[in-house]
Design a protein around this motif. Structure first.
Motif, PDB file in Angstrom:
ATOM      1  N   PHE A   6     -25.539  49.288 -57.862  1.00 15.65           N
ATOM      2  CA  PHE A   6     -24.821  48.797 -56.512  1.00 15.65           C
ATOM      3  C   PHE A   6     -25.742  48.808 -55.416  1.00 15.65           C
ATOM      4  N   CYS A   7     -25.582  47.945 -54.589  1.00 14.14           N
ATOM      5  CA  CYS A   7     -26.350  47.607 -53.455  1.00 14.14           C
ATOM      6  C   CYS A   7     -26.076  48.366 -52.351  1.00 14.14           C
ATOM      7  N   GLY A  38     -30.905  41.971 -54.529  1.00 13.04           N
ATOM      8  CA  GLY A  38     -31.459  40.355 -54.458  1.00 13.04           C
ATOM      9  C   GLY A  38     -30.337  39.523 -54.539  1.00 13.04           C
ATOM     10  N   TYR A  39     -29.133  39.807 -54.156  1.00 13.19           N
ATOM     11  CA  TYR A  39     -27.918  38.853 -54.237  1.00 13.19           C
ATOM     12  C   TYR A  39     -27.389  38.755 -52.800  1.00 13.19           C
ATOM     13  N   CYS A  40     -28.318  38.672 -51.949  1.00 13.79           N
ATOM     14  CA  CYS A  40     -27.987  38.663 -50.452  1.00 13.79           C
ATOM     15  C   CYS A  40     -26.600  37.766 -50.160  1.00 13.79           C
ATOM     16  N   GLY A  41     -26.833  36.711 -50.553  1.00 12.95           N
ATOM     17  CA  GLY A  41     -25.672  35.494 -50.216  1.00 12.95           C
ATOM     18  C   GLY A  41     -24.135  36.183 -50.717  1.00 12.95           C
ATOM     19  N   ASP A  42     -24.255  36.698 -51.720  1.00 14.66           N
ATOM     20  CA  ASP A  42     -23.102  37.359 -52.411  1.00 14.66           C
ATOM     21  C   ASP A  42     -22.806  38.534 -51.531  1.00 14.66           C
ATOM     22  N   CYS A  43     -23.712  39.518 -51.403  1.00 11.73           N
ATOM     23  CA  CYS A  43     -23.522  40.793 -50.884  1.00 11.73           C
ATOM     24  C   CYS A  43     -22.820  40.430 -49.531  1.00 11.73           C
ATOM     25  N   ALA A  44     -23.137  39.642 -48.913  1.00 11.52           N
ATOM     26  CA  ALA A  44     -22.778  39.454 -47.432  1.00 11.52           C
ATOM     27  C   ALA A  44     -21.165  39.050 -47.515  1.00 11.52           C
ATOM     28  N   VAL A  45     -20.594  38.551 -48.505  1.00  6.99           N
ATOM     29  CA  VAL A  45     -19.066  38.169 -48.652  1.00  6.99           C
ATOM     30  C   VAL A  45     -18.099  38.996 -49.138  1.00  6.99           C
ATOM     31  N   GLY A  46     -18.610  39.920 -50.156  1.00  6.39           N
ATOM     32  CA  GLY A  46     -17.379  40.828 -50.761  1.00  6.39           C
ATOM     33  C   GLY A  46     -18.270  41.661 -51.583  1.00  6.39           C
ATOM     34  N   PRO A  47     -17.424  42.666 -52.236  1.00  2.24           N
ATOM     35  CA  PRO A  47     -17.925  43.809 -53.264  1.00  2.24           C
ATOM     36  C   PRO A  47     -18.232  43.196 -54.235  1.00  2.24           C
ATOM     37  N   TYR A  48     -19.482  43.758 -55.089  1.00  2.00           N
ATOM     38  CA  TYR A  48     -19.981  43.657 -56.217  1.00  2.00           C
ATOM     39  C   TYR A  48     -20.617  44.394 -56.788  1.00  2.00           C
ATOM     40  N   ALA A  49     -21.003  44.527 -58.124  1.00  2.00           N
ATOM     41  CA  ALA A  49     -21.944  45.552 -58.713  1.00  2.00           C
ATOM     42  C   ALA A  49     -22.721  44.642 -59.970  1.00  2.00           C
ATOM     43  N   LEU A  50     -23.868  45.114 -60.455  1.00  2.00           N
ATOM     44  CA  LEU A  50     -24.254  44.503 -61.560  1.00  2.00           C
ATOM     45  C   LEU A  50     -23.866  45.439 -62.707  1.00  2.00           C
ATOM     46  N   VAL A  51     -23.367  45.050 -63.722  1.00  2.00           N
ATOM     47  CA  VAL A  51     -23.037  45.817 -65.057  1.00  2.00           C
ATOM     48  C   VAL A  51     -23.817  45.226 -66.256  1.00  2.00           C
ATOM     49  N   ASN A  52     -24.526  45.936 -66.570  1.00  2.00           N
ATOM     50  CA  ASN A  52     -25.628  45.535 -67.528  1.00  2.00           C
ATOM     51  C   ASN A  52     -26.378  44.299 -67.281  1.00  2.00           C
ATOM     52  N   GLU A  54     -25.216  41.913 -65.262  1.00  2.00           N
ATOM     53  CA  GLU A  54     -24.004  40.947 -65.027  1.00  2.00           C
ATOM     54  C   GLU A  54     -23.380  41.326 -63.777  1.00  2.00           C
ATOM     55  N   MET A  55     -23.400  40.195 -62.803  1.00  2.00           N
ATOM     56  CA  MET A  55     -22.793  40.379 -61.724  1.00  2.00           C
ATOM     57  C   MET A  55     -21.243  40.276 -61.811  1.00  2.00           C
ATOM     58  N   ILE A  56     -20.618  41.490 -61.331  1.00  2.00           N
ATOM     59  CA  ILE A  56     -19.112  41.439 -61.237  1.00  2.00           C
ATOM     60  C   ILE A  56     -18.759  41.321 -59.764  1.00  2.00           C
ATOM     61  N   GLN A  57     -18.114  40.317 -59.393  1.00  2.00           N
ATOM     62  CA  GLN A  57     -17.563  40.258 -57.900  1.00  2.00           C
ATOM     63  C   GLN A  57     -15.978  40.323 -58.113  1.00  2.00           C
ATOM     64  N   ALA A  58     -15.538  41.071 -56.959  1.00  2.00           N
ATOM     65  CA  ALA A  58     -14.032  41.206 -56.603  1.00  2.00           C
ATOM     66  C   ALA A  58     -13.612  40.655 -55.183  1.00  2.00           C
ATOM     67  N   ASP A  59     -12.504  40.817 -54.882  1.00  2.00           N
ATOM     68  CA  ASP A  59     -11.920  40.563 -53.568  1.00  2.00           C
ATOM     69  C   ASP A  59     -11.953  41.886 -52.742  1.00  2.00           C
ATOM     70  N   THR A  60     -11.773  42.994 -53.700  1.00  2.00           N
ATOM     71  CA  THR A  60     -11.581  44.131 -52.901  1.00  2.00           C
ATOM     72  C   THR A  60     -12.353  45.301 -53.809  1.00  2.00           C
ATOM     73  N   ALA A  61     -12.536  46.366 -53.015  1.00  2.00           N
ATOM     74  CA  ALA A  61     -13.344  47.506 -53.799  1.00  2.00           C
ATOM     75  C   ALA A  61     -12.497  47.763 -55.108  1.00  2.00           C
ATOM     76  N   GLU A  62     -11.083  48.119 -54.872  1.00  2.00           N
ATOM     77  CA  GLU A  62     -10.491  48.716 -55.846  1.00  2.00           C
ATOM     78  C   GLU A  62     -10.254  47.668 -57.139  1.00  2.00           C
ATOM     79  N   GLU A  63     -10.319  46.314 -56.834  1.00  2.00           N
ATOM     80  CA  GLU A  63     -10.283  45.090 -58.025  1.00  2.00           C
ATOM     81  C   GLU A  63     -11.556  45.293 -58.501  1.00  2.00           C
ATOM     82  N   LEU A  64     -12.605  45.484 -57.852  1.00  2.00           N
ATOM     83  CA  LEU A  64     -14.033  45.932 -58.458  1.00  2.00           C
ATOM     84  C   LEU A  64     -13.963  46.899 -59.485  1.00  2.00           C
TER      85      LEU A  64
END
Length: 72
Positions: A6-7, A38-52, A54-64
């Protein structure tokens, strides 16, 4: 072993709570927070994490959380 990163700059989207929940729910996963992934553009717009790495993005933290759970 599954690795999830997580960032810290993304915590404003609720990802810190998701990280802590995953740590509690799954003991056999390497979960960490880093100052920047290092995913600043994506980081600024919504929740994400790297799983192995691989970037996983979602609209909400619960969806993530649900998306990560399915990958584990």
């Amino acid at each position: 072993m599954t690795e999830i990163k997580f960032c810290e700059n993304n915590f404003s989207f609720g990802t810190e709570e998701i990280m802590n929940r995953l740590k509690k729910d799954f003991n056999d996963i390497d979960i960490s927070a880093e100052s920047c992934l290092g995913y600043c553009g994506d980081c600024a717009v919504g929740p994400y994490a790297l799983v192995n790495n691989e970037m996983i993005q979602a609209d909400t933290a619960e969806e993530l959380y649900e998306k990560i759970k399915k990958l584990i």
